[in-house]
Design a protein around this motif. Structure first.
Motif, PDB file in Angstrom:
ATOM      1  N   ARG A   1      16.359  26.606  -4.973  1.00 47.89           N
ATOM      2  CA  ARG A   1      14.984  26.957  -4.591  1.00 47.89           C
ATOM      3  C   ARG A   1      14.917  28.080  -3.554  1.00 47.89           C
ATOM      4  N   THR A   2      15.985  28.359  -2.842  1.00 44.06           N
ATOM      5  CA  THR A   2      15.946  29.475  -1.892  1.00 44.06           C
ATOM      6  C   THR A   2      17.121  30.419  -2.155  1.00 44.06           C
ATOM      7  N   GLY A   3      16.979  31.642  -1.644  1.00 48.17           N
ATOM      8  CA  GLY A   3      18.024  32.643  -1.853  1.00 48.17           C
ATOM      9  C   GLY A   3      19.316  32.285  -1.138  1.00 48.17           C
ATOM     10  N   GLY A   4      19.182  31.783   0.082  1.00 44.03           N
ATOM     11  CA  GLY A   4      20.386  31.400   0.838  1.00 44.03           C
ATOM     12  C   GLY A   4      21.162  30.318   0.115  1.00 44.03           C
ATOM     13  N   GLU A   5      20.437  29.330  -0.402  1.00 47.11           N
ATOM     14  CA  GLU A   5      21.075  28.242  -1.171  1.00 47.11           C
ATOM     15  C   GLU A   5      21.797  28.802  -2.393  1.00 47.11           C
ATOM     16  N   ALA A   6      21.096  29.663  -3.126  1.00 41.90           N
ATOM     17  CA  ALA A   6      21.674  30.212  -4.360  1.00 41.90           C
ATOM     18  C   ALA A   6      22.950  30.992  -4.041  1.00 41.90           C
ATOM     19  N   ASN A   7      22.921  31.698  -2.912  1.00 43.67           N
ATOM     20  CA  ASN A   7      24.118  32.441  -2.493  1.00 43.67           C
ATOM     21  C   ASN A   7      25.263  31.501  -2.147  1.00 43.67           C
ATOM     22  N   ALA A   8      24.930  30.404  -1.473  1.00 43.57           N
ATOM     23  CA  ALA A   8      25.977  29.430  -1.123  1.00 43.57           C
ATOM     24  C   ALA A   8      26.550  28.804  -2.393  1.00 43.57           C
TER      25      ALA A   8
ATOM     26  N   PHE B   1      26.545  39.823  -7.974  1.00 43.58           N
ATOM     27  CA  PHE B   1      25.457  40.697  -7.548  1.00 43.58           C
ATOM     28  C   PHE B   1      24.322  39.821  -7.018  1.00 43.58           C
ATOM     29  N   ASP B   2      23.981  40.029  -5.761  1.00 42.00           N
ATOM     30  CA  ASP B   2      22.860  39.298  -5.173  1.00 42.00           C
ATOM     31  C   ASP B   2      21.593  40.119  -5.424  1.00 42.00           C
ATOM     32  N   GLU B   3      20.840  39.685  -6.400  1.00 44.92           N
ATOM     33  CA  GLU B   3      19.622  40.408  -6.801  1.00 44.92           C
ATOM     34  C   GLU B   3      18.363  39.657  -6.370  1.00 44.92           C
ATOM     35  N   CYS B   4      18.513  38.858  -5.318  1.00 40.20           N
ATOM     36  CA  CYS B   4      17.341  38.117  -4.811  1.00 40.20           C
ATOM     37  C   CYS B   4      16.170  39.055  -4.555  1.00 40.20           C
ATOM     38  N   THR B   5      16.464  40.205  -3.987  1.00 37.83           N
ATOM     39  CA  THR B   5      15.386  41.123  -3.653  1.00 37.83           C
ATOM     40  C   THR B   5      15.222  42.232  -4.693  1.00 37.83           C
ATOM     41  N   SER B   6      16.322  42.724  -5.263  1.00 41.52           N
ATOM     42  CA  SER B   6      16.223  43.869  -6.182  1.00 41.52           C
ATOM     43  C   SER B   6      15.777  43.472  -7.594  1.00 41.52           C
TER      44      SER B   6
ATOM     45  N   GLY C   1      15.900  35.589  -7.001  1.00 48.52           N
ATOM     46  CA  GLY C   1      15.039  34.746  -6.171  1.00 48.52           C
ATOM     47  C   GLY C   1      13.730  35.455  -5.961  1.00 48.52           C
ATOM     48  N   LYS C   2      13.160  35.254  -4.768  1.00 45.55           N
ATOM     49  CA  LYS C   2      11.948  35.985  -4.382  1.00 45.55           C
ATOM     50  C   LYS C   2      10.914  36.072  -5.499  1.00 45.55           C
ATOM     51  N   ALA C   3      10.866  37.233  -6.190  1.00 43.96           N
ATOM     52  CA  ALA C   3       9.784  37.512  -7.134  1.00 43.96           C
ATOM     53  C   ALA C   3       9.815  36.626  -8.377  1.00 43.96           C
TER      54      ALA C   3
ATOM     55  N   MET D   1      27.655  41.474  -3.451  1.00 41.70           N
ATOM     56  CA  MET D   1      26.925  42.624  -2.916  1.00 41.70           C
ATOM     57  C   MET D   1      25.511  42.729  -3.487  1.00 41.70           C
ATOM     58  N   GLU D   2      24.658  43.404  -2.713  1.00 43.45           N
ATOM     59  CA  GLU D   2      23.375  43.819  -3.259  1.00 43.45           C
ATOM     60  C   GLU D   2      23.655  45.100  -4.035  1.00 43.45           C
ATOM     61  N   VAL D   3      23.097  45.208  -5.220  1.00 44.07           N
ATOM     62  CA  VAL D   3      23.380  46.364  -6.066  1.00 44.07           C
ATOM     63  C   VAL D   3      22.758  47.624  -5.462  1.00 44.07           C
ATOM     64  N   GLU D   4      21.595  47.447  -4.873  1.00 45.13           N
ATOM     65  CA  GLU D   4      20.868  48.580  -4.330  1.00 45.13           C
ATOM     66  C   GLU D   4      19.787  48.059  -3.407  1.00 45.13           C
ATOM     67  N   ARG D   5      19.654  48.657  -2.227  1.00 48.01           N
ATOM     68  CA  ARG D   5      18.498  48.322  -1.401  1.00 48.01           C
ATOM     69  C   ARG D   5      17.941  49.599  -0.779  1.00 48.01           C
ATOM     70  N   PHE D   6      18.734  50.198   0.141  1.00 50.53           N
ATOM     71  CA  PHE D   6      18.220  51.388   0.825  1.00 50.53           C
ATOM     72  C   PHE D   6      18.643  52.680   0.130  1.00 50.53           C
TER      73      PHE D   6
ATOM     74  N   GLY E   1      25.597  43.380   2.247  1.00 48.98           N
ATOM     75  CA  GLY E   1      24.165  43.093   2.112  1.00 48.98           C
ATOM     76  C   GLY E   1      23.784  41.859   2.888  1.00 48.98           C
ATOM     77  N   TYR E   2      22.541  41.436   2.689  1.00 47.88           N
ATOM     78  CA  TYR E   2      22.065  40.219   3.336  1.00 47.88           C
ATOM     79  C   TYR E   2      22.118  39.091   2.315  1.00 47.88           C
ATOM     80  N   HIS E   3      22.725  37.971   2.687  1.00 47.95           N
ATOM     81  CA  HIS E   3      22.889  36.893   1.713  1.00 47.95           C
ATOM     82  C   HIS E   3      22.478  35.524   2.245  1.00 47.95           C
ATOM     83  N   GLY E   4      21.617  35.504   3.268  1.00 49.12           N
ATOM     84  CA  GLY E   4      21.105  34.204   3.724  1.00 49.12           C
ATOM     85  C   GLY E   4      21.693  33.748   5.050  1.00 49.12           C
TER      86      GLY E   4
HETATM   87  C1  LIG Z   1      19.470  39.976  -1.160  1.00 50.57           C
HETATM   88  C2  LIG Z   1      19.019  38.693  -0.524  1.00 50.57           C
HETATM   89  N1  LIG Z   1      19.784  37.593  -0.632  1.00 50.57           N
HETATM   90  C3  LIG Z   1      19.424  36.440  -0.075  1.00 50.57           C
HETATM   91  C4  LIG Z   1      18.267  36.315   0.636  1.00 50.57           C
HETATM   92  C5  LIG Z   1      17.917  35.010   1.258  1.00 50.57           C
HETATM   93  O1  LIG Z   1      16.880  34.400   0.568  1.00 50.57           O
HETATM   94  P1  LIG Z   1      16.022  33.241   1.234  1.00 50.57           P
HETATM   95  O2  LIG Z   1      15.294  33.827   2.390  1.00 50.57           O
HETATM   96  O3  LIG Z   1      15.120  32.787   0.132  1.00 50.57           O
HETATM   97  O4  LIG Z   1      16.981  32.155   1.636  1.00 50.57           O
HETATM   98  C6  LIG Z   1      17.435  37.423   0.788  1.00 50.57           C
HETATM   99  C7  LIG Z   1      16.198  37.316   1.565  1.00 50.57           C
HETATM  100  O5  LIG Z   1      15.690  38.255   2.122  1.00 50.57           O
HETATM  101  C8  LIG Z   1      17.824  38.647   0.211  1.00 50.57           C
HETATM  102  O6  LIG Z   1      17.076  39.759   0.332  1.00 50.57           O
END
Ligand SMILES: Cc1ncc(COP(=O)(O)O)c(C=O)c1O
Length: 434
Positions: free
Chosen positions: A116-123, A236-241, A264-266, A207-212, A142-145
């Motif tokens: 249900r959350t991005g951090g969880e999915a990453n873990a 590939f962490d595509e929670c945001t992309s 995640g997110k969207a 990694m995030e594929v692309e952010r900035f 990248g950011y992964h929770g």
């Molecule tokens: C790429 C990426 N991974 C993981 C997360 C963490 O997701 P959540 O805040 O839903 O735990 C975020 C949130 O900004 C994110 O941008």
């Protein structure tokens, strides 16, 4: 004092950190003045506790609502299922339909887990990669929770995550024995990740594929090749992309496939749902370890995601937000040029950022938010574009920004920004609230 501000003052006393998401903290926008709480939101508008209506030209729920707030069709699908119970002793069928749908969108995958959350999915993804390889170390970009495995990056230096969205994160409470298990690498620095891969027995590269910035030519391909050669799970962490430039992962655009992708997110347009998508030879390690959670089986998340995906597909939302994002980026550049201000514009179009290259940028950023708020616009240095944004409402924001830039030009010439700020300067990263 506004109702929102006084509630925030109370919150800080009884909720450590004030709220549960750093990125929504008022001090990141406009300390003491940001409305902080909403009573309702619709499309790209938000009403605060004092019934003020704002146009959201900022983070749109931090990227959760590509189809706008309170999307009628998504909410209707959710409401229909709520009447039939969000929970039961049996699983909800929607999770299977959603799994099928995501697999169909990514032909390299054949297996999905949900959280249900991005951090969880990453873990979850990290656990699977470690289980599948029998190795411990991971490299990240990248950011992964917030979980231990990720924050362990900062155990040997607080600066390790400096390049990865949130500077200053303290790993207090993370076991010291995890030191060295998570190794950060800089985006687009191929030599660095090559050397990390060669020197360490890695379970995963995440990694995030692309952010900035865009991945440079061959960057993703080379990482994928090296991971394959060394038996490293590429995540590939595509929670945001995800879903912002393509119908699915942004990796589809680059034609480079991971072993696991996270969304995640969207995905649920504001409802909590995240997906870990992968190849079954790796994903099946879920069954060799233990991962299970009551609310990973609730019905709202997958119901919302199914309707969101249907609407995205019908409206080609990723194309719309990309076009509008490009328009915003070029307009920022034009407005800055008109006012002879140096600007840097970056980010994928649907997640656009800018900064004025001035010494007092943090103060000017605060000033922009302050002036925008006076015009009932929520704005700072970034826009997460949604399908409720359009040229008309965005032009209103851009006209206001043009006025603000022209003021900034004059203030800059007289070096007097401090006189124009009505409150403290916004903060820039993680810091304690007293
Ligand atoms: C790429 C990426 N991974 C993981 C997360 C963490 O997701 P959540 O805040 O839903 O735990 C975020 C949130 O900004 C994110 O941008």
């Amino acid at each position: 004092m506004s109702k929102g501000h006084s509630l925030w003052n109370k919150a800080k006393k009884i909720i450590p950190g004030g709220g549960m998401l750093l990125s929504k903290r008022p001090d990141l926008f406009l300390p003491n003045q940001w409305p902080a709480y909403y009573s309702k939101a619709k499309g790209c508008h938000i009403w605060d506790l004092d019934k003020n209506k704002y146009f959201d030209a900022s983070i749109m729920g931090i990227g959760t609502n590509i189809l706008g707030y309170a999307n009628r069709d998504v909410d209707k699908a959710v409401r229909n299922n709520i009447f039939k119970s969000n929970m039961s002793t049996l699983y909800c069928p929607e999770e299977v339909y959603l799994a099928e749908k995501l697999i169909n969108l990514h032909d390299w995958s054949d297996s999905v887990r949900f959280a249900r959350t991005g951090g969880e999915a990453n873990a979850v993804a990290i656990r699977i990669a470690r289980a599948a390889t029998g190795r411990d170390k991971v490299a990240i970009c990248g950011y992964h929770g917030w979980h231990d495995w990720y924050l362990a990056t900062n155990l040997n230096s607080l600066n390790n995550l400096e390049q990865h969205l949130l500077p200053g994160l303290e790993p207090k409470g993370v076991p010291k024995s995890l030191e060295g298990t998570t190794i950060p690498f800089k985006f687009n620095d191929l030599e660095e990740i090559k050397s990390i891969i060669n020197k360490n027995d890695l379970a995963a590269v995440k990694m995030e594929v692309e952010r900035f910035e865009r991945p440079s030519e061959g960057y993703l391909e080379t990482i994928a090749k090296l991971c394959k050669e060394k038996g490293i799970v590429l995540i590939f962490d595509e929670c945001t992309s995800g879903f912002r430039e393509t119908y699915g992962g942004i990796h589809l655009k680059y034609g480079v496939n991971p072993d696991i992708a996270i969304f995640g997110k969207a995905l649920g347009n504001g409802y909590a749902i995240t997906a870990i998508l992968g190849r079954s030879d790796i994903m099946n390690y879920v069954q060799k370890t233990f991962m299970s959670s009551t609310f990973w089986t609730e019905r709202i998340g997958p119901t919302a995601a199914l309707k969101t995906l249907e609407l995205m597909e019908r409206t080609k939302s990723w194309e719309y937000i990309t076009e509008l994002g490009k328009y915003i980026q070029s307009s920022w550049e034009r407005i800055a040029l008109n006012n002879s201000l140096p600007i840097k514009v970056y980010g994928i179009p649907a997640l656009s950022f800018f900064s004025l290259e001035l010494n007092n940028w943090q103060k000017y950023k605060t000033f922009i938010t302050q002036e925008m708020l006076d015009a009932n616009i929520l704005a700072s240095d970034k826009i997460y574009v949604c399908t409720s944004h359009n040229k008309k409402n965005i032009n209103r924001y851009l006209n206001k920004l043009n006025d603000i830039f022209s003021k900034i030009k004059k203030i800059e010439e007289s070096n007097s920004i401090d006189r124009f700020l009505k409150g403290p300067v916004c903060s820039s990263g993680f810091s304690r609230l007293n």
